[in-house]
Design a protein around this motif. Sequence first.
Motif, PDB file in Angstrom:
ATOM      1  N   ILE A  90       0.857  -1.177   0.000  1.00  0.00           N
ATOM      2  CA  ILE A  90       0.000   0.000   0.000  1.00  0.00           C
ATOM      3  C   ILE A  90       0.896   1.231   0.000  1.00  0.00           C
ATOM      4  CG2 ILE A  90      -1.926   1.191   1.088  1.00  0.00           C
ATOM      5  CD1 ILE A  90      -2.583  -1.693   0.302  1.00  0.00           C
ATOM      6  N   ASN A  91       0.983   1.903  -1.141  1.00  0.00           N
ATOM      7  CA  ASN A  91       1.780   3.128  -1.262  1.00  0.00           C
ATOM      8  C   ASN A  91       0.948   4.305  -0.760  1.00  0.00           C
ATOM      9  OD1 ASN A  91       4.387   2.453  -2.466  1.00  0.00           O
ATOM     10  ND2 ASN A  91       3.196   1.752  -4.233  1.00  0.00           N
ATOM     11  N   ASN A  92       1.027   4.533   0.547  1.00  0.00           N
ATOM     12  CA  ASN A  92       0.206   5.549   1.184  1.00  0.00           C
ATOM     13  C   ASN A  92       0.992   6.798   1.576  1.00  0.00           C
ATOM     14  OD1 ASN A  92      -2.138   6.541   3.025  1.00  0.00           O
ATOM     15  ND2 ASN A  92      -0.416   6.305   4.445  1.00  0.00           N
ATOM     16  N   ALA A  93       2.266   6.658   1.901  1.00  0.00           N
ATOM     17  CA  ALA A  93       3.051   7.786   2.415  1.00  0.00           C
ATOM     18  C   ALA A  93       3.093   8.933   1.410  1.00  0.00           C
ATOM     19  CB  ALA A  93       4.465   7.327   2.749  1.00  0.00           C
ATOM     20  N   ALA A  94       2.804  10.128   1.892  1.00  0.00           N
ATOM     21  CA  ALA A  94       2.809  11.317   1.040  1.00  0.00           C
ATOM     22  C   ALA A  94       2.743  12.546   1.926  1.00  0.00           C
ATOM     23  CB  ALA A  94       1.621  11.305   0.071  1.00  0.00           C
ATOM     24  N   ILE A  95       3.067  13.693   1.356  1.00  0.00           N
ATOM     25  CA  ILE A  95       2.900  14.958   2.064  1.00  0.00           C
ATOM     26  C   ILE A  95       2.078  15.904   1.195  1.00  0.00           C
ATOM     27  CG2 ILE A  95       5.073  14.708   3.322  1.00  0.00           C
ATOM     28  CD1 ILE A  95       6.252  16.878   1.413  1.00  0.00           C
ATOM     29  N   LEU A  96       1.537  16.926   1.839  1.00  0.00           N
ATOM     30  CA  LEU A  96       0.791  17.971   1.149  1.00  0.00           C
ATOM     31  C   LEU A  96       1.386  19.309   1.550  1.00  0.00           C
ATOM     32  CD1 LEU A  96      -1.545  19.206  -0.465  1.00  0.00           C
ATOM     33  CD2 LEU A  96      -3.006  18.891   1.542  1.00  0.00           C
ATOM     34  N   VAL A  97       1.924  20.025   0.590  1.00  0.00           N
ATOM     35  CA  VAL A  97       2.481  21.349   0.828  1.00  0.00           C
ATOM     36  C   VAL A  97       1.423  22.388   0.489  1.00  0.00           C
ATOM     37  CG1 VAL A  97       4.254  23.009   0.122  1.00  0.00           C
ATOM     38  CG2 VAL A  97       4.824  20.581   0.363  1.00  0.00           C
ATOM     39  N   GLN A  98       1.206  23.324   1.394  1.00  0.00           N
ATOM     40  CA  GLN A  98       0.255  24.407   1.136  1.00  0.00           C
ATOM     41  C   GLN A  98       0.664  25.137  -0.141  1.00  0.00           C
ATOM     42  OE1 GLN A  98      -2.702  25.631   3.004  1.00  0.00           O
ATOM     43  NE2 GLN A  98      -2.808  26.460   0.944  1.00  0.00           N
ATOM     44  N   GLY A  99      -0.177  25.079  -1.128  1.00  0.00           N
ATOM     45  CA  GLY A  99       0.195  25.586  -2.436  1.00  0.00           C
ATOM     46  C   GLY A  99      -0.157  27.054  -2.643  1.00  0.00           C
ATOM     47  N   LYS A 100       0.459  27.625  -3.675  1.00  0.00           N
ATOM     48  CA  LYS A 100       0.110  28.942  -4.187  1.00  0.00           C
ATOM     49  C   LYS A 100       0.043  28.803  -5.700  1.00  0.00           C
ATOM     50  CE  LYS A 100       2.424  31.488  -0.476  1.00  0.00           C
ATOM     51  NZ  LYS A 100       3.457  32.505  -0.143  1.00  0.00           N
ATOM     52  N   THR A 101      -0.518  29.790  -6.345  1.00  0.00           N
ATOM     53  CA  THR A 101      -0.532  29.728  -7.797  1.00  0.00           C
ATOM     54  C   THR A 101       0.904  29.743  -8.324  1.00  0.00           C
ATOM     55  OG1 THR A 101      -0.728  32.136  -7.975  1.00  0.00           O
ATOM     56  CG2 THR A 101      -2.772  30.849  -7.948  1.00  0.00           C
ATOM     57  N   ILE A 102       1.123  29.096  -9.456  1.00  0.00           N
ATOM     58  CA  ILE A 102       2.493  28.885  -9.925  1.00  0.00           C
ATOM     59  C   ILE A 102       3.178  30.168 -10.380  1.00  0.00           C
ATOM     60  CG2 ILE A 102       2.065  26.486 -10.528  1.00  0.00           C
ATOM     61  CD1 ILE A 102       1.780  27.350 -13.441  1.00  0.00           C
ATOM     62  N   ASP A 103       2.414  31.258 -10.508  1.00  0.00           N
ATOM     63  CA  ASP A 103       3.031  32.542 -10.857  1.00  0.00           C
ATOM     64  C   ASP A 103       3.259  33.426  -9.636  1.00  0.00           C
ATOM     65  OD1 ASP A 103       0.373  33.024 -10.354  1.00  0.00           O
ATOM     66  OD2 ASP A 103       0.044  34.320 -12.102  1.00  0.00           O
ATOM     67  N   ALA A 104       3.047  32.866  -8.434  1.00  0.00           N
ATOM     68  CA  ALA A 104       3.260  33.640  -7.213  1.00  0.00           C
ATOM     69  C   ALA A 104       4.746  33.969  -7.058  1.00  0.00           C
ATOM     70  CB  ALA A 104       2.775  32.857  -5.998  1.00  0.00           C
ATOM     71  N   PRO A 105       5.089  35.218  -6.741  1.00  0.00           N
ATOM     72  CA  PRO A 105       6.498  35.595  -6.657  1.00  0.00           C
ATOM     73  C   PRO A 105       7.240  34.932  -5.499  1.00  0.00           C
ATOM     74  CG  PRO A 105       5.077  37.394  -5.924  1.00  0.00           C
ATOM     75  CD  PRO A 105       4.183  36.368  -6.519  1.00  0.00           C
ATOM     76  N   ASP A 106       6.499  34.498  -4.487  1.00  0.00           N
ATOM     77  CA  ASP A 106       7.146  33.867  -3.322  1.00  0.00           C
ATOM     78  C   ASP A 106       6.866  32.367  -3.263  1.00  0.00           C
ATOM     79  OD1 ASP A 106       4.460  34.226  -2.863  1.00  0.00           O
ATOM     80  OD2 ASP A 106       4.678  34.752  -0.739  1.00  0.00           O
ATOM     81  N   LEU A 107       6.745  31.756  -4.426  1.00  0.00           N
ATOM     82  CA  LEU A 107       6.472  30.317  -4.485  1.00  0.00           C
ATOM     83  C   LEU A 107       7.592  29.547  -3.786  1.00  0.00           C
ATOM     84  CD1 LEU A 107       4.253  28.522  -5.857  1.00  0.00           C
ATOM     85  CD2 LEU A 107       5.888  28.154  -7.709  1.00  0.00           C
ATOM     86  N   ASP A 108       7.215  28.649  -2.880  1.00  0.00           N
ATOM     87  CA  ASP A 108       8.193  27.857  -2.122  1.00  0.00           C
ATOM     88  C   ASP A 108       8.566  26.621  -2.937  1.00  0.00           C
ATOM     89  OD1 ASP A 108       9.716  26.461  -0.319  1.00  0.00           O
ATOM     90  OD2 ASP A 108       8.176  26.322   1.232  1.00  0.00           O
ATOM     91  N   THR A 109       9.459  26.808  -3.885  1.00  0.00           N
ATOM     92  CA  THR A 109       9.787  25.705  -4.785  1.00  0.00           C
ATOM     93  C   THR A 109      10.559  24.596  -4.092  1.00  0.00           C
ATOM     94  OG1 THR A 109      11.768  26.891  -5.528  1.00  0.00           O
ATOM     95  CG2 THR A 109       9.762  27.183  -6.819  1.00  0.00           C
ATOM     96  N   VAL A 110      11.291  24.912  -3.032  1.00  0.00           N
ATOM     97  CA  VAL A 110      12.039  23.873  -2.313  1.00  0.00           C
ATOM     98  C   VAL A 110      11.075  22.860  -1.702  1.00  0.00           C
ATOM     99  CG1 VAL A 110      13.577  23.392  -0.381  1.00  0.00           C
ATOM    100  CG2 VAL A 110      14.038  25.348  -1.872  1.00  0.00           C
ATOM    101  N   SER A 111      10.046  23.362  -1.013  1.00  0.00           N
ATOM    102  CA  SER A 111       9.061  22.458  -0.398  1.00  0.00           C
ATOM    103  C   SER A 111       8.244  21.728  -1.447  1.00  0.00           C
ATOM    104  CB  SER A 111       8.128  23.248   0.530  1.00  0.00           C
ATOM    105  OG  SER A 111       8.835  23.774   1.625  1.00  0.00           O
ATOM    106  N   LEU A 112       7.917  22.414  -2.531  1.00  0.00           N
ATOM    107  CA  LEU A 112       7.143  21.770  -3.587  1.00  0.00           C
ATOM    108  C   LEU A 112       7.947  20.677  -4.275  1.00  0.00           C
ATOM    109  CD1 LEU A 112       5.410  24.904  -5.115  1.00  0.00           C
ATOM    110  CD2 LEU A 112       4.319  23.118  -3.757  1.00  0.00           C
ATOM    111  N   ASP A 113       9.247  20.910  -4.467  1.00  0.00           N
ATOM    112  CA  ASP A 113      10.096  19.870  -5.059  1.00  0.00           C
ATOM    113  C   ASP A 113      10.221  18.666  -4.125  1.00  0.00           C
ATOM    114  OD1 ASP A 113      10.403  21.493  -7.231  1.00  0.00           O
ATOM    115  OD2 ASP A 113      12.474  22.065  -6.795  1.00  0.00           O
ATOM    116  N   ARG A 114      10.259  18.914  -2.824  1.00  0.00           N
ATOM    117  CA  ARG A 114      10.312  17.805  -1.850  1.00  0.00           C
ATOM    118  C   ARG A 114       9.016  16.987  -1.921  1.00  0.00           C
ATOM    119  NH1 ARG A 114       9.076  16.944   3.694  1.00  0.00           N
ATOM    120  NH2 ARG A 114      10.469  15.390   4.633  1.00  0.00           N
ATOM    121  N   GLN A 115       7.901  17.678  -2.146  1.00  0.00           N
ATOM    122  CA  GLN A 115       6.625  16.995  -2.301  1.00  0.00           C
ATOM    123  C   GLN A 115       6.668  16.036  -3.492  1.00  0.00           C
ATOM    124  OE1 GLN A 115       2.206  18.654  -1.866  1.00  0.00           O
ATOM    125  NE2 GLN A 115       3.170  19.427  -3.716  1.00  0.00           N
TER     126      GLN A 115
END
Length: 252
Positions: A90-115
């Motif tokens: 059962i491949n259940n392990a996952a995380i959810l990073v609080q998202g923003k629109t992809i054109d947001a100037p302060d997009l947290d790409t480090v956390s999104l890449d970890r996701q």
Amino acid sequence: MQKVLIGKVALVTGGSRGLGAVVAETLADQGADIAISYVTSSDKAEAVVKKLKAKGGRAIAIQSDQADTTAAQPLIDKVMANFGQLDILINNAAILVQGKTIDAPDLDTVSLDRQWQINVMGAVATTRAAAPVLTNGGRIIFIGSLLGTCVPFPGAADYAGTKAAITGYARGAARDLGSRNITVNTVQPGVMPTDMATEVLGNNVPDALLDLHPIRRIATLEEVAATVGFLVGPHGGYITGAVIDVAGGAGI
């Protein structure tokens, strides 16, 4: 509940809490011996193991970080060393990073890449490690999300993308492993009462989100786990490559 999984061994990744813990309990109720993986919640993992053993079966918890793809093989090796077989993944392990629109100037790409690393590459690595030793006639379930096929609000592109990716991978795996009668399916819950959902939505589900559901409530963990339990049981052997929504009709 019928003990239809007696003699089977299941690995539930991310099984120390939330849906993973309930899936582990459901499969144990059906007679399976259970291994769960966890990252840091050792107390919670041991509490789940205690519950599982109380149901009469064998159970272990294995510390393994899915963000590290090299940890996948040692995880599977430990399951095999303890139980001598693996029938259900059962491949259940996952995380959810609080998202923003992809054109947001302060997009947290480090956390999104970890996701992406955890939700996709970690699940792929675990599946690759498990596939050679999985019993013929075995079962693999990926826990996806309704967002993998329906994105009704902004700010979820990366999370939705990770879940869509594993759906495609699951279908390819179903094709690859079908000759061994191994089924591979994706279960896509909608909103569930988990810590992950609470981090994003708070303690109350917004009315606007509930209005998207013909059945106007969120899923219970037990409903989603019961779907998993059916797919890995004896009556699920001719369902493979499927994507099954457990989301109250949201997205139709």
